[in-house]
Design a protein around this motif. Structure first.
Motif, PDB file in Angstrom:
ATOM      1  N   GLU A 263       0.811  -1.214   0.000  1.00 40.24           N
ATOM      2  CA  GLU A 263       0.000   0.000   0.000  1.00 40.24           C
ATOM      3  C   GLU A 263       0.845   1.266   0.000  1.00 40.24           C
ATOM      4  OE1 GLU A 263      -3.264   0.057  -0.294  1.00 40.24           O
ATOM      5  OE2 GLU A 263      -3.310  -2.134  -0.363  1.00 40.24           O
ATOM      6  N   ALA A 264       2.162   1.114   0.080  1.00 42.68           N
ATOM      7  CA  ALA A 264       3.046   2.278   0.181  1.00 42.68           C
ATOM      8  C   ALA A 264       3.462   2.753  -1.206  1.00 42.68           C
ATOM      9  CB  ALA A 264       4.271   1.942   1.015  1.00 42.68           C
ATOM     10  N   HIS A 265       3.256   4.044  -1.452  1.00 43.55           N
ATOM     11  CA  HIS A 265       3.753   4.670  -2.682  1.00 43.55           C
ATOM     12  C   HIS A 265       5.079   5.338  -2.369  1.00 43.55           C
ATOM     13  CE1 HIS A 265       3.930   6.796  -6.442  1.00 43.55           C
ATOM     14  NE2 HIS A 265       4.011   7.950  -5.797  1.00 43.55           N
ATOM     15  N   LEU A 266       6.118   4.983  -3.097  1.00 45.23           N
ATOM     16  CA  LEU A 266       7.473   5.445  -2.820  1.00 45.23           C
ATOM     17  C   LEU A 266       7.945   6.398  -3.908  1.00 45.23           C
ATOM     18  CD1 LEU A 266       9.007   1.953  -1.952  1.00 45.23           C
ATOM     19  CD2 LEU A 266       7.813   3.517  -0.414  1.00 45.23           C
ATOM     20  N   ALA A 267       8.725   7.376  -3.515  1.00 47.71           N
ATOM     21  CA  ALA A 267       9.307   8.315  -4.482  1.00 47.71           C
ATOM     22  C   ALA A 267      10.654   8.784  -3.963  1.00 47.71           C
ATOM     23  CB  ALA A 267       8.377   9.508  -4.712  1.00 47.71           C
ATOM     24  N   ALA A 268      11.603   8.960  -4.874  1.00 38.62           N
ATOM     25  CA  ALA A 268      12.928   9.481  -4.544  1.00 38.62           C
ATOM     26  C   ALA A 268      13.227  10.654  -5.459  1.00 38.62           C
ATOM     27  CB  ALA A 268      13.991   8.396  -4.687  1.00 38.62           C
ATOM     28  N   TYR A 269      13.795  11.725  -4.900  1.00 36.22           N
ATOM     29  CA  TYR A 269      14.082  12.942  -5.648  1.00 36.22           C
ATOM     30  C   TYR A 269      15.530  13.360  -5.379  1.00 36.22           C
ATOM     31  CZ  TYR A 269       8.961  13.205  -5.512  1.00 36.22           C
ATOM     32  OH  TYR A 269       7.615  12.921  -5.602  1.00 36.22           O
ATOM     33  N   ALA A 270      16.277  13.615  -6.430  1.00 34.20           N
ATOM     34  CA  ALA A 270      17.641  14.109  -6.287  1.00 34.20           C
ATOM     35  C   ALA A 270      17.605  15.601  -5.974  1.00 34.20           C
ATOM     36  CB  ALA A 270      18.435  13.845  -7.560  1.00 34.20           C
ATOM     37  N   LEU A 271      18.310  16.013  -4.925  1.00 37.25           N
ATOM     38  CA  LEU A 271      18.368  17.429  -4.584  1.00 37.25           C
ATOM     39  C   LEU A 271      19.431  18.123  -5.417  1.00 37.25           C
ATOM     40  CD1 LEU A 271      18.084  17.455  -0.684  1.00 37.25           C
ATOM     41  CD2 LEU A 271      16.286  17.345  -2.410  1.00 37.25           C
ATOM     42  N   GLY A 272      19.216  19.393  -5.679  1.00 32.59           N
ATOM     43  CA  GLY A 272      20.208  20.180  -6.387  1.00 32.59           C
ATOM     44  C   GLY A 272      21.317  20.619  -5.447  1.00 32.59           C
ATOM     45  N   GLY A 273      22.313  21.277  -6.002  1.00 31.56           N
ATOM     46  CA  GLY A 273      23.403  21.791  -5.187  1.00 31.56           C
ATOM     47  C   GLY A 273      24.668  20.972  -5.249  1.00 31.56           C
ATOM     48  N   GLY A 274      24.645  19.833  -5.969  1.00 36.78           N
ATOM     49  CA  GLY A 274      25.851  19.042  -6.128  1.00 36.78           C
ATOM     50  C   GLY A 274      26.307  18.300  -4.890  1.00 36.78           C
ATOM     51  N   GLN A 275      25.433  18.122  -3.894  1.00 36.87           N
ATOM     52  CA  GLN A 275      25.819  17.432  -2.671  1.00 36.87           C
ATOM     53  C   GLN A 275      25.559  15.924  -2.738  1.00 36.87           C
ATOM     54  OE1 GLN A 275      27.209  19.444   0.065  1.00 36.87           O
ATOM     55  NE2 GLN A 275      27.335  20.574  -1.859  1.00 36.87           N
ATOM     56  N   GLY A 276      24.828  15.472  -3.761  1.00 35.14           N
ATOM     57  CA  GLY A 276      24.509  14.054  -3.869  1.00 35.14           C
ATOM     58  C   GLY A 276      23.435  13.602  -2.901  1.00 35.14           C
ATOM     59  N   LEU A 277      22.665  14.533  -2.338  1.00 35.56           N
ATOM     60  CA  LEU A 277      21.617  14.181  -1.386  1.00 35.56           C
ATOM     61  C   LEU A 277      20.341  13.781  -2.119  1.00 35.56           C
ATOM     62  CD1 LEU A 277      22.091  17.060   1.216  1.00 35.56           C
ATOM     63  CD2 LEU A 277      23.121  14.789   1.200  1.00 35.56           C
ATOM     64  N   VAL A 278      19.562  12.923  -1.485  1.00 34.97           N
ATOM     65  CA  VAL A 278      18.324  12.416  -2.071  1.00 34.97           C
ATOM     66  C   VAL A 278      17.211  12.510  -1.043  1.00 34.97           C
ATOM     67  CG1 VAL A 278      17.137  10.398  -3.036  1.00 34.97           C
ATOM     68  CG2 VAL A 278      19.505  10.861  -3.659  1.00 34.97           C
ATOM     69  N   LEU A 279      16.052  12.998  -1.467  1.00 31.70           N
ATOM     70  CA  LEU A 279      14.858  13.005  -0.634  1.00 31.70           C
ATOM     71  C   LEU A 279      14.034  11.765  -0.950  1.00 31.70           C
ATOM     72  CD1 LEU A 279      12.724  14.260   1.278  1.00 31.70           C
ATOM     73  CD2 LEU A 279      11.819  15.485  -0.716  1.00 31.70           C
ATOM     74  N   GLY A 280      13.756  10.972   0.065  1.00 31.13           N
ATOM     75  CA  GLY A 280      12.910   9.794  -0.094  1.00 31.13           C
ATOM     76  C   GLY A 280      11.590   9.993   0.618  1.00 31.13           C
ATOM     77  N   VAL A 281      10.496   9.561  -0.027  1.00 30.95           N
ATOM     78  CA  VAL A 281       9.155   9.721   0.536  1.00 30.95           C
ATOM     79  C   VAL A 281       8.415   8.393   0.416  1.00 30.95           C
ATOM     80  CG1 VAL A 281       6.945  10.912   0.318  1.00 30.95           C
ATOM     81  CG2 VAL A 281       9.067  12.172  -0.054  1.00 30.95           C
ATOM     82  N   ALA A 282       7.735   8.007   1.486  1.00 37.17           N
ATOM     83  CA  ALA A 282       6.869   6.827   1.475  1.00 37.17           C
ATOM     84  C   ALA A 282       5.512   7.253   2.015  1.00 37.17           C
ATOM     85  CB  ALA A 282       7.456   5.703   2.319  1.00 37.17           C
ATOM     86  N   ALA A 283       4.478   7.158   1.187  1.00 39.13           N
ATOM     87  CA  ALA A 283       3.134   7.572   1.577  1.00 39.13           C
ATOM     88  C   ALA A 283       2.173   6.416   1.365  1.00 39.13           C
ATOM     89  CB  ALA A 283       2.674   8.795   0.776  1.00 39.13           C
ATOM     90  N   GLU A 284       1.088   6.427   2.114  1.00 34.99           N
ATOM     91  CA  GLU A 284       0.065   5.405   1.972  1.00 34.99           C
ATOM     92  C   GLU A 284      -0.849   5.783   0.805  1.00 34.99           C
ATOM     93  OE1 GLU A 284      -1.940   4.922   5.649  1.00 34.99           O
ATOM     94  OE2 GLU A 284      -0.183   4.152   6.713  1.00 34.99           O
ATOM     95  N   GLY A 285      -0.542   5.254  -0.364  1.00 37.36           N
ATOM     96  CA  GLY A 285      -1.335   5.584  -1.546  1.00 37.36           C
ATOM     97  C   GLY A 285      -0.855   6.863  -2.181  1.00 37.36           C
ATOM     98  N   ARG A 286      -1.455   7.186  -3.305  1.00 41.93           N
ATOM     99  CA  ARG A 286      -1.071   8.382  -4.066  1.00 41.93           C
ATOM    100  C   ARG A 286      -2.250   9.336  -4.104  1.00 41.93           C
ATOM    101  NH1 ARG A 286       1.240   7.646 -10.056  1.00 41.93           N
ATOM    102  NH2 ARG A 286       2.730   6.414  -8.842  1.00 41.93           N
TER     103      ARG A 286
END
Length: 519
Positions: A263-286
């Motif tokens: 039931e978990a909808h997952l998403a990953a987003y690359a952050l800008g700025g050249g730091q190599g950081l990633v935002l990960g999100v897990a939500a119940e449904g979309r």
């Protein structure tokens, strides 16, 4: 039907949110009745209508895009079995069958065919025009769109407010997790979690989120996970050679990637700025607007975590190279910016990481930031007024020349200790008194020994601190503490008895005051 009649390509869904079938059935003015085909998975609540189409063709398949409520009076209905099969094959969401003027009731054969395929079949009464159903669907879509816009707008405001808080990165993640009803994590290039917020999903979902992070991360990661919060998988899903591209070139990783686990909808987003950081999100449904909300968070986090270029980066690099190759600080500091120089030391509850340290430096207008995990040190060029920063305790040196930076650093450290002792958000360098010349470690040991008899009673220690700061005034101390003046007298008498000292002696008062600064 030959394949040549199949629609070419997969059409995109309309920009408006889909309408739940249950919302349409709840409209009493339409009088619709579900007579067959409730899906086993999710029931009628899981059926979404993306648009309405009316057709009296014997085979509607070539004219459907998918997700339609297909309205028909059955004018050319000759084979209900084939008709229902073709609607399902085209991806139709449901059939609305008008019982007039061709049929008096919904044909039993069509009911049976839809029932077998889990295709919702609605009975449309004679008094309900098909155009009324279409208008109702568009109206429900407009309401859903308005709710989505309002949700995104409120989320944008909440995220912006969070970005202005003392701990902006954790605050933005917490706000994002709350708005999406799930979990948010900021991942380092090696896959380790820097900050997390919200309710953590299953281990399977966290591992899948780690794989998504590897897809969007532009940095190479280690094969072994740093912890079990989000375990990075193989690099196989990351940057790959572009077909036909010259040897040694790679494909630019995508900026985002999504997946679903249970039931978990997952998403990953690359952050800008050249730091190599990633935002990960897990939500119940979309939910509608979720991707837009996450996009706002990505922008804010990219700004908060990116290195802010206050001075010329090449000049700073050249200065560092000269220093490493034997130059003196006085020789290279000129390339970092115009003097005079001010040194700031800062602490806050918890251990400030590099992101929090950079955020403090950005707030003060400098990229020359260092932290040992407990204290942040910032070097500011130019003569500027340093203001208190929410959530931080700061010590500020007086402006100094390049040759005096070592002395300014020690002065900022003493000012920070004074700010912590007197519980003020900012203290500035002043002419060194006797108390500031005592070694902090030795002073702390002496203070703990001297004040040990009252250490187990915070009320006594705090009353003594306030009473001494107010020069022994019973009334002012009572007002400051919100207690009766007799209570103050009783507590001070108790302190004198436990400490075994005469609090009328000025030397005793002075020694206790200095001791209280180091506990």
């Amino acid at each position: 039907m030959p394949d040549s009649t199949a629609p070419q390509g997969a059409p995109s869904a309309p920009p408006t949110p889909p309408v739940p079938l249950t919302a349409l059935l709840a409209r009493e003015d339409l009088g619709l009745r579900l007579v067959a085909g409730v899906p086993e998975s999710g029931g009628a609540e899981g059926v979404r209508i993306q648009w309405v189409h009316t057709s009296e063709m014997a085979d509607p398949y070539p004219y459907l895009l998918g997700g339609e409520l297909l309205l028909t009076a059955g004018v050319l209905l000759k084979d209900p079995e084939m008709y229902a099969a073709r609607v399902v094959e085209a991806g139709g969401a449901a059939i609305g069958f008008g019982v007039a003027p061709v049929y008096d009731t919904v044909p039993d054969a069509l009911v049976a065919a839809c029932e077998r395929r889990g295709l919702p079949l609605l009975e449309v009464p004679p008094q309900t025009p098909f155009t009324a159903i279409a208008r109702a669907v568009w109206g429900l879509m407009a309401q859903a769109r308005l709710r989505e816009v309002r949700r995104v707008s409120e989320a944008q405001q909440g995220l912006a407010n969070a970005a202005a808080r003392p701990d902006p990165v954790p605050a933005v993640l917490q706000q994002l997790a709350s708005r999406l009803g799930g979990w948010a994590v900021l991942l380092a290039p090696d896959g380790s979690a820097l900050h997390v917020a919200g309710r953590a999903p299953s281990r399977e979902a966290r591992e899948a989120l780690g794989r998504l992070a590897r897809v969007v991360s532009p940095e190479p990661d280690d094969d072994e996970p740093a912890d079990d919060t989000a375990a990075p998988p193989s690099r196989a899903a990351g940057a790959q050679a572009e077909p036909g591209a010259p040897a040694g070139t790679t494909r630019r990783p995508p900026s985002s990637a999504t997946d679903t686990v249970g039931e978990a909808h997952l998403a990953a987003y690359a952050l800008g700025g050249g730091q190599g950081l990633v935002l990960g999100v897990a939500a119940e449904g979309r939910e509608p607007g979720g991707h837009t909300i996450a996009g706002v968070a990505v922008v804010l986090l990219s700004l908060l975590t990116a290195p802010h270029q206050g001075a010329d980066a090449s000049g700073r690099t050249a200065a560092l190279v000269r220093l490493l190759l034997g130059g003196t600080p006085a020789e290279v500091v000129r390339d970092l910016g115009p003097g005079p120089w001010t040194v700031v030391h800062g602490t806050r509850p918890g251990q400030p990481d590099r992101i929090a340290a950079s955020a403090l430096g950005a707030a003060l207008g400098s990229t020359l930031v260092d932290t040992d995990g407990e204290t942040v040190r910032i070097l500011l060029s130019g003569d500027r007024r340093i203001e208190p920063q929410p959530g931080w305790t700061l010590g500020v040196s007086a402006p100094a020349t390049a040759a005096e930076l070592g002395t300014a650093d020690a002065a900022a450290a003493r000012a920070l200790r004074r700010a912590e002792a007197t519980r003020v958000p900012l203290a500035r360098q002043r002419d060194a008194g006797l108390g500031e010349l005592v070694a902090p470690d030795e002073a702390a040991v002496h203070a703990r020994t001297l004040l040990a008899p009252v250490a187990d009673s915070p009320a006594l220690a705090e009353t003594l601190r306030v009473w001494l700061s107010l020069h022994g005034s019973w009334d002012r101390t009572a007002v400051a503490l919100g207690v009766h003046r007799n209570t103050v007298r009783q507590r001070i008498a108790r302190c004198a008895a436990l400490l075994g000292v005469d609090l009328d002696d000025a030397d005793v008062r002075m020694e206790l005051w200095f001791a209280l600064r180091y506990v």
